[in-house]
Motif scaffolding. Structure first.
Motif, PDB file in Angstrom:
ATOM      1  N   LEU A 202      37.813  63.920  83.967  1.00 32.48           N
ATOM      2  CA  LEU A 202      37.068  64.843  83.102  1.00 32.48           C
ATOM      3  C   LEU A 202      38.076  65.785  82.468  1.00 32.48           C
ATOM      4  O   LEU A 202      38.769  66.520  83.172  1.00 32.48           O
ATOM      5  CB  LEU A 202      36.027  65.621  83.909  1.00 32.48           C
ATOM      6  N   VAL A 203      38.184  65.752  81.160  1.00 31.29           N
ATOM      7  CA  VAL A 203      39.248  66.479  80.466  1.00 31.29           C
ATOM      8  C   VAL A 203      38.647  67.587  79.615  1.00 31.29           C
ATOM      9  O   VAL A 203      37.533  67.478  79.090  1.00 31.29           O
ATOM     10  CB  VAL A 203      40.092  65.531  79.589  1.00 31.29           C
ATOM     11  N   PHE A 204      39.409  68.657  79.509  1.00 34.36           N
ATOM     12  CA  PHE A 204      39.083  69.786  78.637  1.00 34.36           C
ATOM     13  C   PHE A 204      40.156  69.901  77.573  1.00 34.36           C
ATOM     14  O   PHE A 204      41.322  69.550  77.809  1.00 34.36           O
ATOM     15  CB  PHE A 204      39.004  71.091  79.440  1.00 34.36           C
ATOM     16  N   SER A 205      39.780  70.404  76.425  1.00 36.72           N
ATOM     17  CA  SER A 205      40.751  70.608  75.358  1.00 36.72           C
ATOM     18  C   SER A 205      41.790  71.638  75.776  1.00 36.72           C
ATOM     19  O   SER A 205      41.502  72.557  76.553  1.00 36.72           O
ATOM     20  CB  SER A 205      40.048  71.056  74.074  1.00 36.72           C
ATOM     21  N   THR A 206      42.999  71.471  75.260  1.00 39.23           N
ATOM     22  CA  THR A 206      44.081  72.385  75.616  1.00 39.23           C
ATOM     23  C   THR A 206      43.797  73.792  75.139  1.00 39.23           C
ATOM     24  O   THR A 206      44.117  74.768  75.830  1.00 39.23           O
ATOM     25  CB  THR A 206      45.407  71.882  75.025  1.00 39.23           C
ATOM     26  N   ASN A 207      43.192  73.920  73.971  1.00 39.48           N
ATOM     27  CA  ASN A 207      42.905  75.229  73.382  1.00 39.48           C
ATOM     28  C   ASN A 207      41.419  75.372  73.121  1.00 39.48           C
ATOM     29  O   ASN A 207      40.699  74.379  72.957  1.00 39.48           O
ATOM     30  CB  ASN A 207      43.671  75.417  72.063  1.00 39.48           C
ATOM     31  N   ALA A 208      40.985  76.602  73.084  1.00 40.93           N
ATOM     32  CA  ALA A 208      39.659  76.954  72.576  1.00 40.93           C
ATOM     33  C   ALA A 208      39.822  77.527  71.182  1.00 40.93           C
ATOM     34  O   ALA A 208      40.891  78.059  70.841  1.00 40.93           O
ATOM     35  CB  ALA A 208      38.971  77.950  73.499  1.00 40.93           C
ATOM     36  N   VAL A 209      38.813  77.420  70.367  1.00 39.58           N
ATOM     37  CA  VAL A 209      38.894  77.871  68.969  1.00 39.58           C
ATOM     38  C   VAL A 209      37.750  78.821  68.669  1.00 39.58           C
ATOM     39  O   VAL A 209      36.701  78.798  69.323  1.00 39.58           O
ATOM     40  CB  VAL A 209      38.864  76.666  67.993  1.00 39.58           C
ATOM     41  N   ILE A 210      37.975  79.659  67.655  1.00 37.23           N
ATOM     42  CA  ILE A 210      36.951  80.563  67.144  1.00 37.23           C
ATOM     43  C   ILE A 210      36.856  80.339  65.639  1.00 37.23           C
ATOM     44  O   ILE A 210      37.857  80.478  64.925  1.00 37.23           O
ATOM     45  CB  ILE A 210      37.280  82.032  67.445  1.00 37.23           C
ATOM     46  N   SER A 211      35.683  79.975  65.176  1.00 32.60           N
ATOM     47  CA  SER A 211      35.463  79.739  63.751  1.00 32.60           C
ATOM     48  C   SER A 211      33.976  79.881  63.454  1.00 32.60           C
ATOM     49  O   SER A 211      33.168  80.110  64.360  1.00 32.60           O
ATOM     50  CB  SER A 211      35.981  78.356  63.329  1.00 32.60           C
ATOM     51  N   MET A 212      33.641  79.720  62.180  1.00 30.16           N
ATOM     52  CA  MET A 212      32.255  79.852  61.752  1.00 30.16           C
ATOM     53  C   MET A 212      31.521  78.532  61.945  1.00 30.16           C
ATOM     54  O   MET A 212      32.072  77.458  61.684  1.00 30.16           O
ATOM     55  CB  MET A 212      32.188  80.275  60.286  1.00 30.16           C
ATOM     56  N   ARG A 213      30.288  78.615  62.428  1.00 24.30           N
ATOM     57  CA  ARG A 213      29.412  77.452  62.557  1.00 24.30           C
ATOM     58  C   ARG A 213      27.998  77.880  62.236  1.00 24.30           C
ATOM     59  O   ARG A 213      27.440  78.752  62.903  1.00 24.30           O
ATOM     60  CB  ARG A 213      29.490  76.860  63.956  1.00 24.30           C
ATOM     61  N   ASP A 214      27.439  77.279  61.187  1.00 21.79           N
ATOM     62  CA  ASP A 214      26.095  77.625  60.705  1.00 21.79           C
ATOM     63  C   ASP A 214      26.001  79.112  60.371  1.00 21.79           C
ATOM     64  O   ASP A 214      24.987  79.772  60.670  1.00 21.79           O
ATOM     65  CB  ASP A 214      25.038  77.255  61.744  1.00 21.79           C
ATOM     66  N   GLY A 215      27.056  79.637  59.759  1.00 22.22           N
ATOM     67  CA  GLY A 215      27.047  81.026  59.333  1.00 22.22           C
ATOM     68  C   GLY A 215      27.243  82.039  60.434  1.00 22.22           C
ATOM     69  O   GLY A 215      27.085  83.238  60.199  1.00 22.22           O
ATOM     70  N   LYS A 216      27.605  81.591  61.637  1.00 20.74           N
ATOM     71  CA  LYS A 216      27.793  82.498  62.763  1.00 20.74           C
ATOM     72  C   LYS A 216      29.162  82.247  63.395  1.00 20.74           C
ATOM     73  O   LYS A 216      29.631  81.112  63.455  1.00 20.74           O
ATOM     74  CB  LYS A 216      26.689  82.308  63.813  1.00 20.74           C
ATOM     75  N   LEU A 217      29.777  83.323  63.861  1.00 21.35           N
ATOM     76  CA  LEU A 217      31.076  83.217  64.508  1.00 21.35           C
ATOM     77  C   LEU A 217      30.873  82.670  65.924  1.00 21.35           C
ATOM     78  O   LEU A 217      30.075  83.203  66.699  1.00 21.35           O
ATOM     79  CB  LEU A 217      31.747  84.588  64.556  1.00 21.35           C
ATOM     80  N   CYS A 218      31.599  81.586  66.248  1.00 22.76           N
ATOM     81  CA  CYS A 218      31.394  80.899  67.520  1.00 22.76           C
ATOM     82  C   CYS A 218      32.732  80.649  68.204  1.00 22.76           C
ATOM     83  O   CYS A 218      33.753  80.415  67.554  1.00 22.76           O
ATOM     84  CB  CYS A 218      30.669  79.570  67.324  1.00 22.76           C
ATOM     85  N   LEU A 219      32.689  80.679  69.532  1.00 22.88           N
ATOM     86  CA  LEU A 219      33.802  80.275  70.377  1.00 22.88           C
ATOM     87  C   LEU A 219      33.503  78.870  70.886  1.00 22.88           C
ATOM     88  O   LEU A 219      32.435  78.621  71.445  1.00 22.88           O
ATOM     89  CB  LEU A 219      33.972  81.239  71.549  1.00 22.88           C
ATOM     90  N   MET A 220      34.461  77.933  70.721  1.00 22.42           N
ATOM     91  CA  MET A 220      34.206  76.528  71.032  1.00 22.42           C
ATOM     92  C   MET A 220      35.370  75.935  71.813  1.00 22.42           C
ATOM     93  O   MET A 220      36.522  76.329  71.639  1.00 22.42           O
ATOM     94  CB  MET A 220      33.985  75.734  69.738  1.00 22.42           C
ATOM     95  N   PHE A 221      35.046  74.969  72.655  1.00 27.57           N
ATOM     96  CA  PHE A 221      36.032  74.142  73.341  1.00 27.57           C
ATOM     97  C   PHE A 221      35.427  72.758  73.524  1.00 27.57           C
ATOM     98  O   PHE A 221      34.214  72.569  73.395  1.00 27.57           O
ATOM     99  CB  PHE A 221      36.442  74.749  74.695  1.00 27.57           C
ATOM    100  N   ARG A 222      36.275  71.774  73.831  1.00 31.74           N
ATOM    101  CA  ARG A 222      35.804  70.384  73.878  1.00 31.74           C
ATOM    102  C   ARG A 222      35.980  69.817  75.287  1.00 31.74           C
ATOM    103  O   ARG A 222      36.965  70.103  75.970  1.00 31.74           O
ATOM    104  CB  ARG A 222      36.559  69.532  72.865  1.00 31.74           C
ATOM    105  N   VAL A 223      35.020  68.999  75.707  1.00 37.33           N
ATOM    106  CA  VAL A 223      35.064  68.315  77.002  1.00 37.33           C
ATOM    107  C   VAL A 223      34.853  66.829  76.755  1.00 37.33           C
ATOM    108  O   VAL A 223      34.212  66.425  75.779  1.00 37.33           O
ATOM    109  CB  VAL A 223      33.999  68.860  77.978  1.00 37.33           C
ATOM    110  N   GLY A 224      35.399  66.020  77.657  1.00 34.82           N
ATOM    111  CA  GLY A 224      35.260  64.577  77.533  1.00 34.82           C
ATOM    112  C   GLY A 224      35.381  63.899  78.881  1.00 34.82           C
ATOM    113  O   GLY A 224      35.909  64.463  79.845  1.00 34.82           O
ATOM    114  N   ASP A 225      34.900  62.660  78.955  1.00 36.44           N
ATOM    115  CA  ASP A 225      34.948  61.857  80.167  1.00 36.44           C
ATOM    116  C   ASP A 225      35.673  60.566  79.834  1.00 36.44           C
ATOM    117  O   ASP A 225      35.279  59.817  78.930  1.00 36.44           O
ATOM    118  CB  ASP A 225      33.528  61.563  80.662  1.00 36.44           C
TER     119      ASP A 225
END
Length: 422
Positions: A202-225
């Motif tokens: 189970l892997v997580f992205s190395t970095n988290a990002v902050i950007s706009m999504r649907d007109g709102k500021l969001c904190l995001m990271f990615r997960v995978g199997d």
């Protein structure tokens, strides 16, 4: 650390300014160990380059050591869990030692029984009935102990019915041997089947990002199997680790605050077949509400993400962890897509799993963006209300003017009537 270093530098300067012949010496204050080891040469550079100590490492291991534990007997009361938690080399050593000690212990008792009965003095005497046939020393007693406990039964050394103490010892060793087998084999089975290694895929992205999504500021990271076998009932949650001080002056180190990643909407429950981007909307309830791009590098915080679920093959609960510090949070970036549609199936390119690309994102905090949006709407409201007020004023002025004209006309008519009468 900066305050301690400033105090140390001030004391050093004062001591250098004193007369050399003066017997008075100023001793530096006793600083904490961390402050002594990290005593900076340049205060401004050290304060600017402070390293954030991780609470949870990138591989998911918690960076916390338990010291000064006085009640160590509690580990022995739960001996099974203690053995399972041990490292493999210690676990294998204990596994071998337990069997070896029990074999030696019961082998010594078998030898003592034969020695006390006089079997050693009648070796080769066909008229003598020993406790154990063909037992002629400690080595043969040790081998008989192994055969008895492991139920091998080669048939060369056999207990006779003329030895009641041997029969009792045989029963005791058989029962204790079964208990030892159940305990040690169960311990090894649980340790082998632990789902910790499942979390490695189970892997997580190395970095988290902050950007706009649907007109709102969001904190995001990615997960995978990485495996084809899925994680059943997978769920994700996140914690903000940051020290705080209460209004009463209480200092809380490493305070944990929940970060909403879709708890109320159900988005925290994942169908983890392909990599997913987990999003946290930065709103008024978010701890990042007042943090801007310029302020983010100055914050001493850590985001701990926890992915939980059941392993489909074994049904055991599995937990994978990772963390992001401020230097690993990229402002104004998005994740590169990794899912493509091929001929009859979807393909995931894990080479691009950690890749990001820059996007247009405001540098202001979510609070400032909300304030600017509200101010942008206010002039429209003011213009509508002002126009309504102006229209009302114009109507009032027109009514007043019409009233004055009516009065003037009435006055002129009255004057004409008076003149006619004269």
């Amino acid at each position: 650390v900066c305050l301690f270093s400033m105090a140390a530098n001030v004391l050093e300067e004062d001591s250098m300014e004193q007369d050399i012949e003066s017997p008075v010496t100023i001793h530096q204050p006793k600083l904490p160990k961390q402050a002594r080891e990290d005593l900076p040469k340049n205060i401004s550079k050290e304060c600017a380059k402070r390293k954030i100590q991780r609470y949870v490492r990138k591989d998911g291991k918690c960076n916390v050591h338990h010291g000064n534990v006085r009640e160590t007997y509690r580990y022995l009361t739960d001996i099974f869990t203690t053995l399972v938690d041990l490292k493999w080399r210690f676990n294998l050593l204990i596994f071998v030692m337990v069997y070896t000690v029990t074999w030696l212990f019961f082998g010594m008792i078998w030898w003592l029984i034969a020695y006390m009965r006089g079997d050693m003095d009648h070796i080769g005497d066909s008229t003598w009935t020993p406790c154990v046939s063909n037992l002629n020393g400690f080595v043969s007693a040790f081998l008989f102990s192994i055969e008895t406990e492991t139920t091998i039964g080669y048939g060369y050394r056999v207990i006779t019915d003329k030895c009641p103490e041997g029969i009792i010892l045989l029963l005791v060793q058989s029962v204790l041997g079964s208990i030892v087998n159940a305990f040690m084999v169960g311990c090894m089975f649980v340790k082998i089947s632990q789902p910790k290694k499942r979390a490695e895929t189970l892997v997580f992205s190395t970095n988290a990002v902050i950007s706009m999504r649907d007109g709102k500021l969001c904190l995001m990271f990615r997960v995978g199997d990485l495996r084809n076998s899925h994680i059943v009932e997978a769920s994700i949650r996140a914690k903000l680790i940051k020290s705080k001080q209460t209004k009463e002056g209480e200092f809380i180190p490493l305070n944990q605050t929940d970060i909403n990643v879709g708890y109320y909407t159900g988005d925290d429950r994942l169908f983890l077949v392909s990599p997913l981007i987990i999003s946290h909307e930065i709103n008024q309830q978010s701890p990042f509400w007042e943090i801007s791009k310029a302020q983010l590098p100055k914050e001493e915080l850590e985001i701990v993400v926890i992915l939980e679920g059941m392993v489909e093959a074994t049904g055991m609960t599995c937990q994978a962890r990772s963390s992001y510090i401020t230097s690993e949070i990229l402002w104004g970036y998005r994740f590169t897509p990794v899912l493509t549609l091929e001929d009859g199936f979807y393909e995931v390119d894990y080479n691009s799993f950690h890749e990001t690309y820059e996007t247009n994102t405001p540098v202001y905090s979510a609070k400032e963006l909300a304030e600017m949006a509200s101010r942008a709407e206010l002039p429209l409201t003011w213009s509508v209300s002002s126009k309504l007020d102006q229209h009302a004023e114009l109507e009032t002025e027109e009514e007043d003017k019409n009233q004055e004209d009516q009065n003037e006309r009435n006055g002129d008519v009255a004057n004409l009537e008076n003149e006619s009468k004269v």
